[in-house]
Every structure is written in C-alpha cells, then in structure tokens.
Design a protein around this motif. Structure first.
Motif, PDB file in Angstrom:
ATOM      1  N   LYS A 102       8.885  -8.973   1.625  1.00  0.00           N
ATOM      2  CA  LYS A 102      10.089  -8.138   1.763  1.00  0.00           C
ATOM      3  C   LYS A 102       9.839  -6.746   1.183  1.00  0.00           C
ATOM      4  N   GLU A 106       9.881  -3.257   3.259  1.00  0.00           N
ATOM      5  CA  GLU A 106      10.774  -2.151   2.904  1.00  0.00           C
ATOM      6  C   GLU A 106       9.986  -0.866   2.695  1.00  0.00           C
ATOM      7  N   GLU A 107       8.828  -0.980   2.054  1.00  0.00           N
ATOM      8  CA  GLU A 107       7.963   0.187   1.834  1.00  0.00           C
ATOM      9  C   GLU A 107       7.453   0.729   3.173  1.00  0.00           C
ATOM     10  N   LEU A 109       8.840   0.324   6.086  1.00  0.00           N
ATOM     11  CA  LEU A 109       9.981   0.862   6.825  1.00  0.00           C
ATOM     12  C   LEU A 109      10.313   2.271   6.351  1.00  0.00           C
ATOM     13  N   GLU A 110      10.254   2.470   5.049  1.00  0.00           N
ATOM     14  CA  GLU A 110      10.519   3.798   4.490  1.00  0.00           C
ATOM     15  C   GLU A 110       9.476   4.808   4.975  1.00  0.00           C
ATOM     16  N   GLU A 125      10.817  -3.485  10.586  1.00  0.00           N
ATOM     17  CA  GLU A 125      12.145  -4.116  10.651  1.00  0.00           C
ATOM     18  C   GLU A 125      12.030  -5.612  10.927  1.00  0.00           C
ATOM     19  N   LEU A 128      10.744  -7.312   7.832  1.00  0.00           N
ATOM     20  CA  LEU A 128      11.811  -7.387   6.836  1.00  0.00           C
ATOM     21  C   LEU A 128      12.791  -8.511   7.182  1.00  0.00           C
TER      22      LEU A 128
END
Length: 141
Positions: A102, A106-107, A109-110, A125, A128
C-alpha cells in the motif's frame, strides 16, 4: 460436480494454480463489476467479470473469505469456478506485506500524478486497490 443438488462446488484458480476448492457449499457471494451476487445450487448459468473485492463461501454453518483481485466467475451445473488474477484466503494474508505494498502504491501514485503519467497512475491505482482489499479482508471479523 456436487452429488447433492442442494450444494455447489466452488473452485478458485489463479495463474499459479488452484488456491481453493470446496464441494460442500450452500452459498457463494462474489463481487462482480455489476454488484454483489449470491449463488446457490441450481442457479442459472452465468459468466461475470469480477472486481477487486472478496468471495465468501458458506458451508456447514462455517464460511471462508478470500481476497479476489479481478478475473471472472463462471457457474453451471452446480460448479462455480472463479478464475482470478490472484486470490488469498483471509488467514493467509500477510498484513505487513500488504501495508508495504500500500505504501509503495501510494508513493508511485504520487510520483505518477506529479509527472502526469497516466499509465503509471493507472497501475499505481490498481496496486493500491489490491493492497487495500487485502488489508480489509485480513482485518474483517
């Protein structure tokens, strides 16, 4: 196929092979892209696409819950087959590993959002959603 017409057989397979089999099921609940679907013995034949979610299999007043990461479900002649991209029983989920996945997603995705990279954003995405699904299934009572 189950011999008793009030039960169904459930088989879950992934590219790595069969991960679940039970031939004494009274009800299976799967999460399709069209919504949740409950399947009992003698249900009409069907094929449906699965979303990232869960499958719950009820048998002998017990149940098994599995994290399902996409794929499809097919039912006919009291045989329910789930062909999933990946699947894990609730008790087999490594929550620490899922939390790490996760955090990585998230990293990523950023980074993808910052670089406006649509393909990387879509992959992040999905990763995640899969990690969150595994965590939610593992922590479900």
């Amino acid at each position: 196929m189950a011999e008793n017409s009030s039960v169904l057989t459930v088989s879950i397979v992934t590219p790595d092979g069969e991960v679940y089999s039970n031939d004494e099921c009274s009800l299976a609940i799967v999460q399709t892209k069209a919504g949740d679907m409950g399947i009992m013995a003698d249900h009409i034949p069907l094929i449906a696409a699965l979303k990232i979610g869960s499958a719950k299999v009820n048998f002998n007043s017990e149940s098994d819950v599995l994290a399902i990461n996409g794929g499809f479900v097919e039912f006919s002649n009291n045989l329910l087959t789930i062909v999933a991209d990946s699947a894990e029983r609730k008790g087999d989920i490594d929550v620490a590993r899922a939390n790490s996945a996760k955090a990585r997603a998230e990293e990523n995705l950023e980074k993808a959002n910052k670089n406006q990279d649509a393909d990387s954003m879509n992959r992040a995405e999905v990763a995640l959603k899969r990690a969150i699904n595994r965590i939610n299934i593992a922590e479900r009572n």
